[in-house]
Design a protein around this motif. Sequence first.
Motif, PDB file in Angstrom:
ATOM      1  N   ASN A 207     -63.550  26.298  63.593  1.00 20.41           N
ATOM      2  CA  ASN A 207     -63.179  25.900  62.244  1.00 20.41           C
ATOM      3  C   ASN A 207     -62.903  24.403  62.215  1.00 20.41           C
ATOM      4  OD1 ASN A 207     -62.622  26.133  59.573  1.00 20.41           O
ATOM      5  ND2 ASN A 207     -60.671  27.213  59.824  1.00 20.41           N
ATOM      6  N   GLN A 208     -63.958  23.620  62.227  1.00 17.28           N
ATOM      7  CA  GLN A 208     -63.833  22.170  62.353  1.00 17.28           C
ATOM      8  C   GLN A 208     -64.976  21.486  61.634  1.00 17.28           C
ATOM      9  OE1 GLN A 208     -63.911  22.192  66.620  1.00 17.28           O
ATOM     10  NE2 GLN A 208     -66.101  21.817  66.725  1.00 17.28           N
ATOM     11  N   ILE A 209     -64.780  20.185  61.365  1.00 23.11           N
ATOM     12  CA  ILE A 209     -65.807  19.366  60.732  1.00 23.11           C
ATOM     13  C   ILE A 209     -66.165  18.232  61.683  1.00 23.11           C
ATOM     14  CG2 ILE A 209     -66.310  17.803  58.815  1.00 23.11           C
ATOM     15  CD1 ILE A 209     -64.462  19.430  57.080  1.00 23.11           C
ATOM     16  N   LEU A 210     -67.441  18.052  61.900  1.00 19.37           N
ATOM     17  CA  LEU A 210     -67.932  16.967  62.754  1.00 19.37           C
ATOM     18  C   LEU A 210     -68.518  15.868  61.878  1.00 19.37           C
ATOM     19  CD1 LEU A 210     -68.641  15.773  65.530  1.00 19.37           C
ATOM     20  CD2 LEU A 210     -70.803  17.037  65.410  1.00 19.37           C
ATOM     21  N   GLY A 211     -68.063  14.629  62.116  1.00 24.81           N
ATOM     22  CA  GLY A 211     -68.571  13.512  61.339  1.00 24.81           C
ATOM     23  C   GLY A 211     -68.791  12.286  62.197  1.00 24.81           C
ATOM     24  N   VAL A 212     -69.334  11.251  61.577  1.00 23.49           N
ATOM     25  CA  VAL A 212     -69.554   9.963  62.230  1.00 23.49           C
ATOM     26  C   VAL A 212     -68.567   8.968  61.632  1.00 23.49           C
ATOM     27  CG1 VAL A 212     -71.194   8.116  62.699  1.00 23.49           C
ATOM     28  CG2 VAL A 212     -71.991  10.486  62.576  1.00 23.49           C
ATOM     29  N   ALA A 213     -67.896   8.208  62.488  1.00 24.33           N
ATOM     30  CA  ALA A 213     -66.846   7.301  62.020  1.00 24.33           C
ATOM     31  C   ALA A 213     -67.032   5.910  62.608  1.00 24.33           C
ATOM     32  CB  ALA A 213     -65.465   7.843  62.400  1.00 24.33           C
ATOM     33  N   ARG A 214     -66.336   4.961  62.009  1.00 26.58           N
ATOM     34  CA  ARG A 214     -66.311   3.580  62.500  1.00 26.58           C
ATOM     35  C   ARG A 214     -64.860   3.205  62.763  1.00 26.58           C
ATOM     36  NH1 ARG A 214     -69.564   0.545  58.800  1.00 26.58           N
ATOM     37  NH2 ARG A 214     -67.788   0.570  57.376  1.00 26.58           N
ATOM     38  N   ILE A 215     -64.610   2.541  63.879  1.00 21.77           N
ATOM     39  CA  ILE A 215     -63.253   2.158  64.268  1.00 21.77           C
ATOM     40  C   ILE A 215     -62.897   0.819  63.628  1.00 21.77           C
ATOM     41  CG2 ILE A 215     -61.701   1.699  66.186  1.00 21.77           C
ATOM     42  CD1 ILE A 215     -62.713   4.585  66.003  1.00 21.77           C
ATOM     43  N   GLU A 216     -61.804   0.800  62.874  1.00 18.36           N
ATOM     44  CA  GLU A 216     -61.373  -0.405  62.178  1.00 18.36           C
ATOM     45  C   GLU A 216     -59.855  -0.435  62.081  1.00 18.36           C
ATOM     46  OE1 GLU A 216     -63.046  -0.473  58.310  1.00 18.36           O
ATOM     47  OE2 GLU A 216     -65.083  -0.973  58.976  1.00 18.36           O
ATOM     48  N   PRO A 217     -59.278  -1.623  61.794  1.00 23.45           N
ATOM     49  CA  PRO A 217     -57.863  -1.676  61.399  1.00 23.45           C
ATOM     50  C   PRO A 217     -57.691  -0.960  60.060  1.00 23.45           C
ATOM     51  CG  PRO A 217     -58.678  -3.846  62.024  1.00 23.45           C
ATOM     52  CD  PRO A 217     -59.876  -2.964  61.907  1.00 23.45           C
ATOM     53  N   GLU A 218     -56.465  -0.738  59.666  1.00 16.91           N
ATOM     54  CA  GLU A 218     -56.204   0.026  58.441  1.00 16.91           C
ATOM     55  C   GLU A 218     -56.875  -0.597  57.222  1.00 16.91           C
ATOM     56  OE1 GLU A 218     -52.453   2.035  56.034  1.00 16.91           O
ATOM     57  OE2 GLU A 218     -52.081   0.584  57.625  1.00 16.91           O
ATOM     58  N   ASP A 219     -56.789  -1.921  57.085  1.00 18.00           N
ATOM     59  CA  ASP A 219     -57.371  -2.603  55.932  1.00 18.00           C
ATOM     60  C   ASP A 219     -58.754  -3.159  56.236  1.00 18.00           C
ATOM     61  OD1 ASP A 219     -55.119  -2.122  54.334  1.00 18.00           O
ATOM     62  OD2 ASP A 219     -54.089  -3.861  55.145  1.00 18.00           O
ATOM     63  N   GLY A 220     -59.355  -2.716  57.321  1.00 18.78           N
ATOM     64  CA  GLY A 220     -60.688  -3.173  57.674  1.00 18.78           C
ATOM     65  C   GLY A 220     -60.673  -4.510  58.396  1.00 18.78           C
ATOM     66  N   ILE A 221     -61.851  -4.942  58.809  1.00 13.97           N
ATOM     67  CA  ILE A 221     -62.000  -6.242  59.460  1.00 13.97           C
ATOM     68  C   ILE A 221     -61.996  -7.324  58.393  1.00 13.97           C
ATOM     69  CG2 ILE A 221     -63.534  -7.683  60.856  1.00 13.97           C
ATOM     70  CD1 ILE A 221     -64.523  -5.117  62.192  1.00 13.97           C
ATOM     71  N   MET A 222     -61.102  -8.294  58.539  1.00 15.30           N
ATOM     72  CA  MET A 222     -60.959  -9.360  57.554  1.00 15.30           C
ATOM     73  C   MET A 222     -61.838 -10.550  57.898  1.00 15.30           C
ATOM     74  SD  MET A 222     -56.785  -9.297  57.291  1.00 15.30           S
ATOM     75  CE  MET A 222     -56.778 -10.778  56.265  1.00 15.30           C
ATOM     76  N   SER A 223     -62.234 -11.282  56.855  1.00 14.30           N
ATOM     77  CA  SER A 223     -62.931 -12.562  57.037  1.00 14.30           C
ATOM     78  C   SER A 223     -61.957 -13.673  56.666  1.00 14.30           C
ATOM     79  CB  SER A 223     -64.177 -12.637  56.158  1.00 14.30           C
ATOM     80  OG  SER A 223     -65.161 -11.734  56.589  1.00 14.30           O
ATOM     81  N   LEU A 224     -61.546 -14.479  57.647  1.00 13.42           N
ATOM     82  CA  LEU A 224     -60.659 -15.611  57.372  1.00 13.42           C
ATOM     83  C   LEU A 224     -61.468 -16.747  56.765  1.00 13.42           C
ATOM     84  CD1 LEU A 224     -58.459 -15.715  60.599  1.00 13.42           C
ATOM     85  CD2 LEU A 224     -58.040 -14.500  58.468  1.00 13.42           C
ATOM     86  N   THR A 225     -60.956 -17.354  55.704  1.00 12.89           N
ATOM     87  CA  THR A 225     -61.619 -18.487  55.073  1.00 12.89           C
ATOM     88  C   THR A 225     -60.795 -19.751  55.270  1.00 12.89           C
ATOM     89  OG1 THR A 225     -60.565 -17.949  52.959  1.00 12.89           O
ATOM     90  CG2 THR A 225     -62.772 -17.062  53.341  1.00 12.89           C
ATOM     91  N   ALA A 226     -61.465 -20.893  55.153  1.00 11.37           N
ATOM     92  CA  ALA A 226     -60.807 -22.174  55.438  1.00 11.37           C
ATOM     93  C   ALA A 226     -59.698 -22.478  54.433  1.00 11.37           C
ATOM     94  CB  ALA A 226     -61.826 -23.300  55.450  1.00 11.37           C
ATOM     95  N   GLY A 227     -59.946 -22.204  53.152  1.00 12.55           N
ATOM     96  CA  GLY A 227     -58.941 -22.495  52.134  1.00 12.55           C
ATOM     97  C   GLY A 227     -58.760 -23.972  51.867  1.00 12.55           C
ATOM     98  N   THR A 228     -59.654 -24.807  52.394  1.00 14.59           N
ATOM     99  CA  THR A 228     -59.608 -26.246  52.182  1.00 14.59           C
ATOM    100  C   THR A 228     -61.007 -26.786  52.416  1.00 14.59           C
ATOM    101  OG1 THR A 228     -58.439 -28.297  52.755  1.00 14.59           O
ATOM    102  CG2 THR A 228     -59.042 -26.833  54.568  1.00 14.59           C
ATOM    103  N   SER A 229     -61.188 -28.073  52.239  1.00 14.26           N
ATOM    104  CA  SER A 229     -62.509 -28.667  52.442  1.00 14.26           C
ATOM    105  C   SER A 229     -62.396 -29.900  53.334  1.00 14.26           C
ATOM    106  CB  SER A 229     -63.144 -29.053  51.095  1.00 14.26           C
ATOM    107  OG  SER A 229     -62.328 -29.987  50.404  1.00 14.26           O
ATOM    108  N   GLY A 230     -63.457 -30.150  54.076  1.00 18.46           N
ATOM    109  CA  GLY A 230     -63.485 -31.298  54.982  1.00 18.46           C
ATOM    110  C   GLY A 230     -64.220 -30.964  56.263  1.00 18.46           C
ATOM    111  N   ARG A 231     -64.309 -31.951  57.153  1.00 22.43           N
ATOM    112  CA  ARG A 231     -64.996 -31.751  58.424  1.00 22.43           C
ATOM    113  C   ARG A 231     -64.009 -31.257  59.479  1.00 22.43           C
ATOM    114  NH1 ARG A 231     -69.810 -32.674  59.010  1.00 22.43           N
ATOM    115  NH2 ARG A 231     -69.831 -33.991  57.151  1.00 22.43           N
ATOM    116  N   VAL A 232     -64.442 -30.271  60.251  1.00 22.31           N
ATOM    117  CA  VAL A 232     -63.578 -29.669  61.268  1.00 22.31           C
ATOM    118  C   VAL A 232     -63.411 -30.646  62.428  1.00 22.31           C
ATOM    119  CG1 VAL A 232     -63.311 -27.765  62.892  1.00 22.31           C
ATOM    120  CG2 VAL A 232     -64.304 -27.349  60.636  1.00 22.31           C
ATOM    121  N   LEU A 233     -62.168 -31.002  62.725  1.00 23.11           N
ATOM    122  CA  LEU A 233     -61.874 -31.905  63.835  1.00 23.11           C
ATOM    123  C   LEU A 233     -61.631 -31.142  65.131  1.00 23.11           C
ATOM    124  CD1 LEU A 233     -59.453 -34.442  62.097  1.00 23.11           C
ATOM    125  CD2 LEU A 233     -61.917 -34.642  62.438  1.00 23.11           C
TER     126      LEU A 233
END
Length: 320
Positions: free
Chosen positions: A46-72
């Motif tokens: 009495n079970q269900i078999l599925g396919v899953a992906r491992i992630e943090p609770e809120d998913g994988i985040m994309s960090l953004t610069a939040g500013t502009s300019g050349r990276v030093l």
Amino acid sequence: MNITALIKNGCCILGMILTFISCSDKKAKEETAAKTDSISKPTTKNQILGVARIEPEDGIMSLTAGTSGRVLSVMIDDNQAVKKGQVLLDVEVVLENAQLRQAQSKVGTQQATIAANQATLEALKVSQNNARDNYERNLDLYKGNAQTKQALDDSKATFEKLTKDLLTAEANIRQAQAKVGEIQADINYYKTVVEKKRVAALVGGKVLKVLVKTGDFVNNDTKIADFAPDGALFAKTEVDELYAERVQVGQKAFILSQTSGDTLATGTVSYAADYLKQKSLFKDQSTEQEDRRVRDVSIRLESGKMPLIGSRVDCIIVLK
């Protein structure tokens, strides 16, 4: 057959029996060790078999610069754990520093303007007092027929003009003082801009992949890294609508390797969506059916060998 032969045959048979017993014990120990090293899979049907992906609770985040300019300087690496507030990269601040210095220089200029206006105000106060005395004296003389009407009117006009000049000087001082406040606000703004050029982590977690390098030009929306926030890992899966209503929060689940079939970890259903939607996970599967709808389910991993973030696994949800 003599006695010697019988003894030899008996020894051979005894040796074979001991060897068989030894091999059986060894095999039994190996099987026991193997069972100990892995997590037992559920035996219920009495079970269900599925396919899953491992992630943090809120998913994988994309960090953004939040500013502009050349990276030093890029101050993070792949797989690096970072704390909240830790600097991730430095962005050039030549223009912003110049604007900050310019704003700071205006403070001294404005303070000098205020000092000059105050000196003017003090001088006007002296002149106004003299003009008032002169007008009052001419008024008394005029009443005694000792002064002309023209001289009285001239002294009155002088007094009134100096009174207006005094009010104007006071207004100029207030305006100059307000300008100092505006300049200070500009200074605080440019300080904030300069500080924001040091891109920092808003939360703790692990940098999965750095997406920029020294010399790159970034803007507010430039992605600089893939990021996994601190916290438990979840196996996120989709249950077909045929079985969706049978899934409940709190049910036990097992996470299996798709390559070896080994049980990697156990967990508990922590979330089951209240609606059905179109399939979104692993839509590249050749066997997917676009006309089927699914229910989002999250399984919080609790024990075992935690799979890699982003990995694809099988999961078994035990219904009873």
